[in-house]
Write a protein that holds these residues in place. Structure first.
Motif, PDB file in Angstrom:
ATOM      1  N   THR A 160       5.741  97.669  69.137  1.00 14.78           N
ATOM      2  CA  THR A 160       7.495  97.114  69.528  1.00 14.78           C
ATOM      3  C   THR A 160       7.451  97.110  70.864  1.00 14.78           C
ATOM      4  N   PHE A 161       7.291  98.190  71.908  1.00 12.33           N
ATOM      5  CA  PHE A 161       7.245  98.195  73.161  1.00 12.33           C
ATOM      6  C   PHE A 161       6.500  97.120  73.885  1.00 12.33           C
ATOM      7  N   ALA A 162       5.217  97.139  73.533  1.00 10.94           N
ATOM      8  CA  ALA A 162       4.434  95.983  73.770  1.00 10.94           C
ATOM      9  C   ALA A 162       4.812  94.581  73.770  1.00 10.94           C
ATOM     10  N   ARG A 163       5.452  94.084  72.686  1.00 12.74           N
ATOM     11  CA  ARG A 163       5.795  92.900  72.289  1.00 12.74           C
ATOM     12  C   ARG A 163       6.824  92.487  73.375  1.00 12.74           C
ATOM     13  N   ARG A 164       7.651  93.422  73.720  1.00 11.66           N
ATOM     14  CA  ARG A 164       8.692  93.230  74.743  1.00 11.66           C
ATOM     15  C   ARG A 164       8.256  93.270  76.271  1.00 11.66           C
ATOM     16  N   HIS A 165       7.266  93.964  76.750  1.00 14.28           N
ATOM     17  CA  HIS A 165       7.233  94.516  78.102  1.00 14.28           C
ATOM     18  C   HIS A 165       5.814  94.128  78.359  1.00 14.28           C
ATOM     19  N   LEU A 166       4.651  93.772  77.613  1.00 13.59           N
ATOM     20  CA  LEU A 166       3.276  93.608  77.964  1.00 13.59           C
ATOM     21  C   LEU A 166       2.896  92.276  77.509  1.00 13.59           C
ATOM     22  N   PHE A 167       2.143  91.637  78.180  1.00  8.94           N
ATOM     23  CA  PHE A 167       1.481  90.470  77.565  1.00  8.94           C
ATOM     24  C   PHE A 167       0.089  90.459  76.912  1.00  8.94           C
ATOM     25  N   ARG A 168       0.283  89.796  75.636  1.00  9.95           N
ATOM     26  CA  ARG A 168      -0.753  89.776  74.359  1.00  9.95           C
ATOM     27  C   ARG A 168      -2.020  89.170  75.162  1.00  9.95           C
ATOM     28  N   GLN A 169      -3.250  89.871  74.787  1.00 10.48           N
ATOM     29  CA  GLN A 169      -4.583  89.273  75.050  1.00 10.48           C
ATOM     30  C   GLN A 169      -4.569  88.259  73.885  1.00 10.48           C
ATOM     31  N   ALA A 170      -5.236  87.041  74.533  1.00  9.43           N
ATOM     32  CA  ALA A 170      -5.143  85.855  73.557  1.00  9.43           C
ATOM     33  C   ALA A 170      -6.413  85.651  72.926  1.00  9.43           C
ATOM     34  N   PHE A 171      -7.427  86.005  74.058  1.00 18.02           N
ATOM     35  CA  PHE A 171      -8.836  85.781  73.645  1.00 18.02           C
ATOM     36  C   PHE A 171      -9.660  87.108  74.206  1.00 18.02           C
ATOM     37  N   PRO A 172     -10.749  87.321  73.552  1.00 16.91           N
ATOM     38  CA  PRO A 172     -11.551  88.467  74.132  1.00 16.91           C
ATOM     39  C   PRO A 172     -11.959  88.390  75.461  1.00 16.91           C
ATOM     40  N   GLU A 182      19.372  82.293  89.107  1.00 16.44           N
ATOM     41  CA  GLU A 182      18.729  82.878  90.140  1.00 16.44           C
ATOM     42  C   GLU A 182      18.899  84.477  90.484  1.00 16.44           C
ATOM     43  N   SER A 183      19.388  85.017  89.324  1.00 19.45           N
ATOM     44  CA  SER A 183      19.319  86.588  89.294  1.00 19.45           C
ATOM     45  C   SER A 183      18.413  87.221  88.558  1.00 19.45           C
ATOM     46  N   PRO A 184      18.089  88.383  88.742  1.00 17.71           N
ATOM     47  CA  PRO A 184      17.026  88.866  88.037  1.00 17.71           C
ATOM     48  C   PRO A 184      17.271  89.391  86.717  1.00 17.71           C
ATOM     49  N   ASP A 185      16.532  89.422  85.722  1.00 19.05           N
ATOM     50  CA  ASP A 185      16.968  89.843  84.315  1.00 19.05           C
ATOM     51  C   ASP A 185      16.104  91.023  83.898  1.00 19.05           C
ATOM     52  N   PRO A 186      16.611  92.348  84.438  1.00 19.29           N
ATOM     53  CA  PRO A 186      15.863  93.601  84.086  1.00 19.29           C
ATOM     54  C   PRO A 186      15.266  93.855  82.851  1.00 19.29           C
ATOM     55  N   GLY A 187      16.270  93.343  81.775  1.00 24.68           N
ATOM     56  CA  GLY A 187      15.636  93.616  80.253  1.00 24.68           C
ATOM     57  C   GLY A 187      14.564  92.754  79.816  1.00 24.68           C
ATOM     58  N   ARG A 188      14.067  91.907  80.491  1.00 23.15           N
ATOM     59  CA  ARG A 188      12.618  91.346  80.426  1.00 23.15           C
ATOM     60  C   ARG A 188      11.889  91.573  81.394  1.00 23.15           C
ATOM     61  N   ILE A 189      11.689  92.682  81.728  1.00 25.51           N
ATOM     62  CA  ILE A 189      10.680  93.292  82.621  1.00 25.51           C
ATOM     63  C   ILE A 189       9.280  93.130  81.960  1.00 25.51           C
ATOM     64  N   LYS A 190       8.262  92.768  82.561  1.00 27.24           N
ATOM     65  CA  LYS A 190       6.943  92.841  82.058  1.00 27.24           C
ATOM     66  C   LYS A 190       5.890  93.941  83.135  1.00 27.24           C
TER      67      LYS A 190
END
Length: 406
Positions: free
Chosen positions: A95-107, A253-261
């Motif tokens: 759940t956290f990863a979907r919001r704040h990490l990038f998913r590996q698309a290929f090996p 042009e303002s930061p959106d901290p809620g979507r931090i990766k």
């Protein structure tokens, strides 16, 4: 960072590496894809030499339109293990990863020189995104505060644990890479009683000798080093410095901290001391102002802001630059946000643990080449102060709660 690219789809020039470009094109051909420079280029390079770059991919057959990937070029050695560690972080906290990490698309792809290519899904444009390190200090306050809240709250709010170990073992756990041969901290770590190979002896500065003595007190067979310490552990990014946090910007042009990766999870651990990330983030923030040198009064104010038992607003002295004044506000805000994630009766335990993490981070920074003479001296001062405060804090009473003493 680049904002434009002049060559006509010259992938090697865009990546700055013909070997990686050839490997990427071969990988794309093996997956029936074409790879190209995207219409809106985006590229970042980390301190270890790792490259994070956005590329455009299109299927050779089929009617699906082009899409973008983030490709990361991981350096040889331990950073090359990042794909597996990244996947583990996803599996443990989806759940956290979907919001704040990038998913590996290929090996991942392993290159002959030991580097590894990671392929991350990039559904967002990234064009206007910036790392925390690219933000002016006036914007850093909210975004750095949001970062520690999402790591300590969203990622660890329900899963963090309390453990008991010795002071020496917790500090050893936190020092990690400072043991590596060739680091400038290597020699005095040896003298502090760590199990490292012999190296040519060079004269230690007064500052490193003093920090050596403080660390020796904590890690050698001293009574203090063997005393029990209760600490909090859980999911840790492991290297939460300013350039490993990507902040999206909105249409205004303002930061959106809620979507931090978060990027670069090569140091991720699900069982690390939680204060590792707090100490890493704070010491990385401080580097923005201490690298070029600060006055003695500014040094004292910054060190106090990081090591005092309670984060309090620091009264500005006459000699402080505007940047130092603003940074004091950042340090105060981030520490306050971190403490707010814990009940008041646990915060004294958290502070003792945090001081050990801070000592380790200060030592680690003394081995960095890009901090300069002034920066290295400042991190020695920080480590000394954190060690002195830990000794005084611990001598004031036990740092294991009554639940562990029964």
């Amino acid at each position: 960072m680049i904002s434009s690219f002049d060559a006509d789809n010259d992938l090697a020039a865009y990546l700055g590496d013909s070997v990686v470009a050839s490997a990427l094109e071969a990988w794309a051909g093996g997956h029936a894809l074409r790879v190209a420079v995207p219409p809106e280029p985006w590229r970042r390079r980390g301190g270890s030499g790792a490259l994070l770059v956005r590329v455009r991919v299109t299927r050779i057959a089929g009617d699906r339109g082009p899409s973008d990937l983030l490709m990361k070029v991981c350096s040889p050695g331990s950073p090359a293990g990042e794909p597996a560690i990244h996947e583990r972080a996803w599996q443990l906290s989806p759940t956290f990863a979907r919001r704040h990490l990038f998913r590996q698309a290929f090996p991942a792809t392993i290159l002959q020189d030991g580097r590894v290519l990671m392929y991350l899904d990039s559904s967002e444009s990234l064009v206007d995104d910036r790392t925390l390190g690219e933000l002016p200090i006036r914007l850093l306050v909210d975004c750095a505060t949001a970062t520690i809240r999402l790591v300590w709250g969203e990622w660890n709010g329900r899963t963090r644990r309390r453990e008991v170990s010795t002071v020496a073992d917790v500090l050893r756990c936190e020092l990690r890479g400072a043991f590596d041969k060739g680091r400038s901290a290597y020699r005095w770590l040896q003298q502090a009683g760590f199990d490292v190979e012999d190296a040519q002896v060079q004269a230690l500065s007064d500052a490193s000798a003093q920090l050596n003595a403080m660390v020796s007190l904590l890690v050698r067979g001293s009574e203090l080093g063997q005393r029990k310490l209760e600490y909090f552990c859980g999911n840790s990014h492991g290297d939460l410095h300013l350039d490993n946090v990507i902040v999206p910007f909105g249409p205004d042009e303002s930061p959106d901290p809620g979507r931090i990766k978060l990027i670069d999870l090569s140091g991720f651990s699900p069982t690390a001391p939680l204060t590792r990330d707090l100490a890493t983030l704070l010491t990385s923030c401080a580097l923005k102002v201490v690298r070029k040198g600060v006055t003695p009064a500014e040094t004292s104010a910054l060190v106090d802001a990081l090591t005092a038992s309670r984060p309090t607003a620091v009264t500005s002295c006459r000699a402080e630059s505007p940047a130092v004044k603003d940074m004091l506000g950042v340090l105060h805000a981030v520490r306050s946000a971190a403490l707010a994630e814990f009940d008041a009766d646990l915060q004294h335990l958290l502070h003792a643990q945090y001081l050990l993490s801070l000592i380790a981070q200060a030592i680690t920074y003394t081995s960095y080449r890009n901090i300069g003479h002034f920066g290295r001296r400042w991190y020695f001062e920080l480590g000394i102060s954190a060690a002195e405060r830990f000794v005084a804090f611990y001598d004031s009473g036990p740092l294991v709660s009554s639940t562990w003493l029964k």
